[in-house]
Design a protein around this motif. Structure first.
Motif, PDB file in Angstrom:
ATOM      1  N   THR A 329       0.804  -1.225   0.000  1.00 33.73           N
ATOM      2  CA  THR A 329       0.000   0.000   0.000  1.00 33.73           C
ATOM      3  C   THR A 329       0.836   1.274   0.000  1.00 33.73           C
ATOM      4  O   THR A 329       0.284   2.373  -0.163  1.00 33.73           O
ATOM      5  N   GLY A 330       2.123   1.146   0.228  1.00 35.07           N
ATOM      6  CA  GLY A 330       2.965   2.328   0.316  1.00 35.07           C
ATOM      7  C   GLY A 330       2.975   2.942   1.696  1.00 35.07           C
ATOM      8  O   GLY A 330       3.712   3.910   1.934  1.00 35.07           O
ATOM      9  N   GLU A 331       2.181   2.416   2.620  1.00 40.72           N
ATOM     10  CA  GLU A 331       2.143   2.917   3.994  1.00 40.72           C
ATOM     11  C   GLU A 331       2.499   1.778   4.948  1.00 40.72           C
ATOM     12  O   GLU A 331       1.896   0.700   4.894  1.00 40.72           O
ATOM     13  N   GLN A 332       3.455   2.026   5.826  1.00 44.40           N
ATOM     14  CA  GLN A 332       3.877   0.995   6.774  1.00 44.40           C
ATOM     15  C   GLN A 332       2.930   1.001   7.972  1.00 44.40           C
ATOM     16  O   GLN A 332       3.242   1.531   9.036  1.00 44.40           O
ATOM     17  N   LYS A 333       1.780   0.364   7.789  1.00 45.74           N
ATOM     18  CA  LYS A 333       0.740   0.379   8.791  1.00 45.74           C
ATOM     19  C   LYS A 333       0.578  -1.021   9.391  1.00 45.74           C
ATOM     20  O   LYS A 333       0.553  -2.015   8.663  1.00 45.74           O
ATOM     21  N   VAL A 334       0.434  -1.070  10.701  1.00 49.89           N
ATOM     22  CA  VAL A 334       0.226  -2.338  11.414  1.00 49.89           C
ATOM     23  C   VAL A 334      -0.813  -2.092  12.503  1.00 49.89           C
ATOM     24  O   VAL A 334      -0.791  -1.065  13.176  1.00 49.89           O
ATOM     25  N   THR A 335      -1.711  -3.053  12.662  1.00 50.06           N
ATOM     26  CA  THR A 335      -2.717  -2.991  13.726  1.00 50.06           C
ATOM     27  C   THR A 335      -2.465  -4.110  14.715  1.00 50.06           C
ATOM     28  O   THR A 335      -2.256  -5.265  14.322  1.00 50.06           O
ATOM     29  N   LEU A 336      -2.521  -3.771  15.991  1.00 47.15           N
ATOM     30  CA  LEU A 336      -2.272  -4.752  17.041  1.00 47.15           C
ATOM     31  C   LEU A 336      -3.544  -4.935  17.862  1.00 47.15           C
ATOM     32  O   LEU A 336      -4.063  -3.974  18.436  1.00 47.15           O
ATOM     33  N   PHE A 337      -4.070  -6.178  17.871  1.00 44.15           N
ATOM     34  CA  PHE A 337      -5.274  -6.506  18.633  1.00 44.15           C
ATOM     35  C   PHE A 337      -4.885  -7.286  19.890  1.00 44.15           C
ATOM     36  O   PHE A 337      -3.867  -7.980  19.919  1.00 44.15           O
ATOM     37  N   LEU A 338      -5.761  -7.195  20.888  1.00 44.03           N
ATOM     38  CA  LEU A 338      -5.509  -7.879  22.154  1.00 44.03           C
ATOM     39  C   LEU A 338      -6.814  -8.525  22.608  1.00 44.03           C
ATOM     40  O   LEU A 338      -7.848  -7.864  22.689  1.00 44.03           O
ATOM     41  N   ARG A 339      -6.762  -9.837  22.900  1.00 50.44           N
ATOM     42  CA  ARG A 339      -7.955 -10.521  23.408  1.00 50.44           C
ATOM     43  C   ARG A 339      -7.546 -11.753  24.199  1.00 50.44           C
ATOM     44  O   ARG A 339      -6.446 -12.278  24.035  1.00 50.44           O
ATOM     45  N   GLN A 340      -8.451 -12.169  25.076  1.00 50.78           N
ATOM     46  CA  GLN A 340      -8.199 -13.366  25.861  1.00 50.78           C
ATOM     47  C   GLN A 340      -8.533 -14.615  25.054  1.00 50.78           C
ATOM     48  O   GLN A 340      -9.363 -14.581  24.127  1.00 50.78           O
ATOM     49  N   GLY A 341      -7.882 -15.727  25.430  1.00 49.38           N
ATOM     50  CA  GLY A 341      -8.169 -16.986  24.770  1.00 49.38           C
ATOM     51  C   GLY A 341      -9.541 -17.507  25.142  1.00 49.38           C
ATOM     52  O   GLY A 341     -10.240 -16.973  26.007  1.00 49.38           O
ATOM     53  N   GLN A 342      -9.923 -18.603  24.509  1.00 48.14           N
ATOM     54  CA  GLN A 342     -11.261 -19.158  24.693  1.00 48.14           C
ATOM     55  C   GLN A 342     -11.514 -19.579  26.127  1.00 48.14           C
ATOM     56  O   GLN A 342     -12.617 -19.421  26.658  1.00 48.14           O
ATOM     57  N   TYR A 343     -10.486 -20.113  26.792  1.00 51.51           N
ATOM     58  CA  TYR A 343     -10.657 -20.622  28.149  1.00 51.51           C
ATOM     59  C   TYR A 343     -10.153 -19.644  29.213  1.00 51.51           C
ATOM     60  O   TYR A 343     -10.126 -19.979  30.394  1.00 51.51           O
ATOM     61  N   GLY A 344      -9.742 -18.472  28.807  1.00 53.46           N
ATOM     62  CA  GLY A 344      -9.329 -17.453  29.751  1.00 53.46           C
ATOM     63  C   GLY A 344      -7.984 -17.669  30.408  1.00 53.46           C
ATOM     64  O   GLY A 344      -7.631 -16.950  31.344  1.00 53.46           O
ATOM     65  N   ASP A 345      -7.204 -18.652  29.925  1.00 52.67           N
ATOM     66  CA  ASP A 345      -5.904 -18.933  30.544  1.00 52.67           C
ATOM     67  C   ASP A 345      -4.740 -18.395  29.723  1.00 52.67           C
ATOM     68  O   ASP A 345      -3.583 -18.637  30.067  1.00 52.67           O
ATOM     69  N   GLU A 346      -5.034 -17.683  28.638  1.00 54.07           N
ATOM     70  CA  GLU A 346      -3.971 -17.128  27.811  1.00 54.07           C
ATOM     71  C   GLU A 346      -4.437 -15.828  27.189  1.00 54.07           C
ATOM     72  O   GLU A 346      -5.638 -15.541  27.114  1.00 54.07           O
ATOM     73  N   ILE A 347      -3.472 -15.036  26.766  1.00 54.25           N
ATOM     74  CA  ILE A 347      -3.756 -13.792  26.055  1.00 54.25           C
ATOM     75  C   ILE A 347      -3.246 -13.945  24.632  1.00 54.25           C
ATOM     76  O   ILE A 347      -2.214 -14.587  24.392  1.00 54.25           O
TER      77      ILE A 347
END
Length: 416
Positions: A329-347
């Protein structure tokens, strides 16, 4: 031998409890069940012997840990236990006592915990005492309801001799083999720990070296420009200073990583702290990258294990994503998402780029081995994956439906 000492130290309470239970058994048999089991209590000295044993056991219970941690201390304790058992047996029927096989208990403990001379010594003492008690039994005690019990008592004696021989040979050999295997396992665990530290150190070094390649290449280009164009010296010098500051930062991180890995240190940080530091690193080292964060307030308070290799691994993912977005795209763009795992024991920290994506044939290979590619893809991902695995996590690559690639970092959450 150290593994045996450690086991003996941990089992000292159980050994002391076992010896106390032996005294309780003697008291019960002496004062409550003597007639039930046909014990011949023919001496008032037995009470004195039981009082002395109670005092002795109380004293050894108080000193159980230092006493049982040495071969000589444990052997002396077992030797005195054997003599006290012999005393009680002598005053309660001798060779006719149905519980004479309890003399095997100190032999069994010595066979497991002590060198082979110890169980042989106790076995010799016990067999000698049993033999003396057997051959000094009065003739009237050899009769039971008019039957001659000599052959029965002789069979008991022979069975005791065979059992003591089995304990001093087979059990001792098995215990020796187990101690040797435990020592080998201990050595292997230490060697594995050293290998893990070396691997982690190598991973961190390779990660830093890989990330220093870009500023060093920029320096070479800038030097060439200086030689060709003297008018652009001021701008070029600023860029060179920026590249050198990046190299200095990477070297400082490498020193910190080396020290923490050598010491085996891990920290626990909140995700909010991790993201703040990550944002600062990206702004300082890669100011051209547009990093968009989409964390939630609740997930930001969760805590994870952290060491000096985690941040460079995440920076490497962002750098790869920015490069892919820039090419598409000519733009150095990155998106960072954060969520818990299905069982809540990991991120799950997901790094999404806006590039052309990764072919399906490479998705299962990247991060696990070096992939031949003109762009040099694979090295940074493999190093990052190794860093995540050291922290108990993993890296999963996938394609986004809207285009681009999503690198998902799964890290275990601190549960307590």
């Amino acid at each position: 031998m150290s593994s045996v000492v450690n086991f003996r130290y941990q089992a000292s309470d159980q050994l002391a409890l076992l010896r106390m239970m032996g005294l309780v058994l003697k008291l019960c048999l002496t004062f409550a069940f003597a007639e039930t089991f046909g014990l011949s209590l023919h001496s008032p000295a037995l009470n004195t012997a039981l009082i002395i044993e109670a005092i002795y056991l109380g004293f050894t219970f108080w000193l159980r840990k230092p006493l049982f941690n040495s071969d000589s201390g444990l052997f002396i304790a077992l030797l005195l236990d054997t003599l006290l058992w012999i005393t009680w047996l002598y005053f309660s029927g001798g060779a006719t006592n149905a519980f004479i096989s309890l003399l095997l208990l100190p032999i069994a403990i010595a066979a497991v915990l002590l060198p082979k001379w110890a169980p042989w010594s106790l076995a010799l003492l016990s067999n000698l005492a049993y033999s003396v008690m057997l051959f000094t039994v009065p003739d009237n005690e050899m009769q039971h309801h008019g039957m001659d019990m000599r052959s029965h008592y002789l069979g008991m004696w022979l069975n005791f001799v065979i059992s003591s021989l089995v304990l001093t040979t087979s059990v001792a050999l098995i215990a020796k083999r187990l101690r040797r295997q435990e020592a080998e396992l201990g050595y292997m665990r230490e060697a594995q720990l050293r290998q893990e530290k070396l691997l982690a150190l190598g991973t961190a070094s390779a990660q830093m070296a890989h990330q220093m390649a870009t500023p060093l290449a920029s320096l070479r280009l800038l030097v060439d420009e200086l030689k060709e164009d003297e008018g652009a010296q001021n701008i070029t010098l600023d860029e060179m200073l920026l590249a050198l500051s990046v190299c200095d930062t990477r070297l400082a991180e490498l020193r910190l990583a080396t020290e923490s890995i050598r010491a085996g240190e891990f920290k626990f940080v909140t995700l909010a702290q991790l993201l703040d530091t990550l944002t600062q690193q990206v702004s300082l080292l890669m100011p051209d990258i547009s990093l968009e964060l989409k964390p939630s307030q609740q997930e930001g308070e969760l805590r994870i294990k952290y060491d000096a290799s985690l941040l460079p691994a995440l920076v490497a993912l962002i750098e790869n994503g920015a490069r892919a977005s820039g090419e598409a795209t000519g733009e150095q763009k990155v998106t960072l998402f954060l969520r818990q795992g299905q069982y809540g024991d990991e991120i799950i920290i997901a790094v999404r780029d806006y590039g052309h994506g990764i072919p399906d044939s490479l998705l299962t290979q990247l991060g696990h081995k070096i992939v031949e590619s003109p762009k040099g893809m694979g090295v940074a991902l493999m190093l990052s994956h190794a860093s995540f695995e050291r922290l108990g996590g993993k890296l999963i690559l996938g394609s986004d439906l809207a285009g681009g690639t999503v690198a998902q970092v799964h890290l275990p959450l601190l549960t307590s």
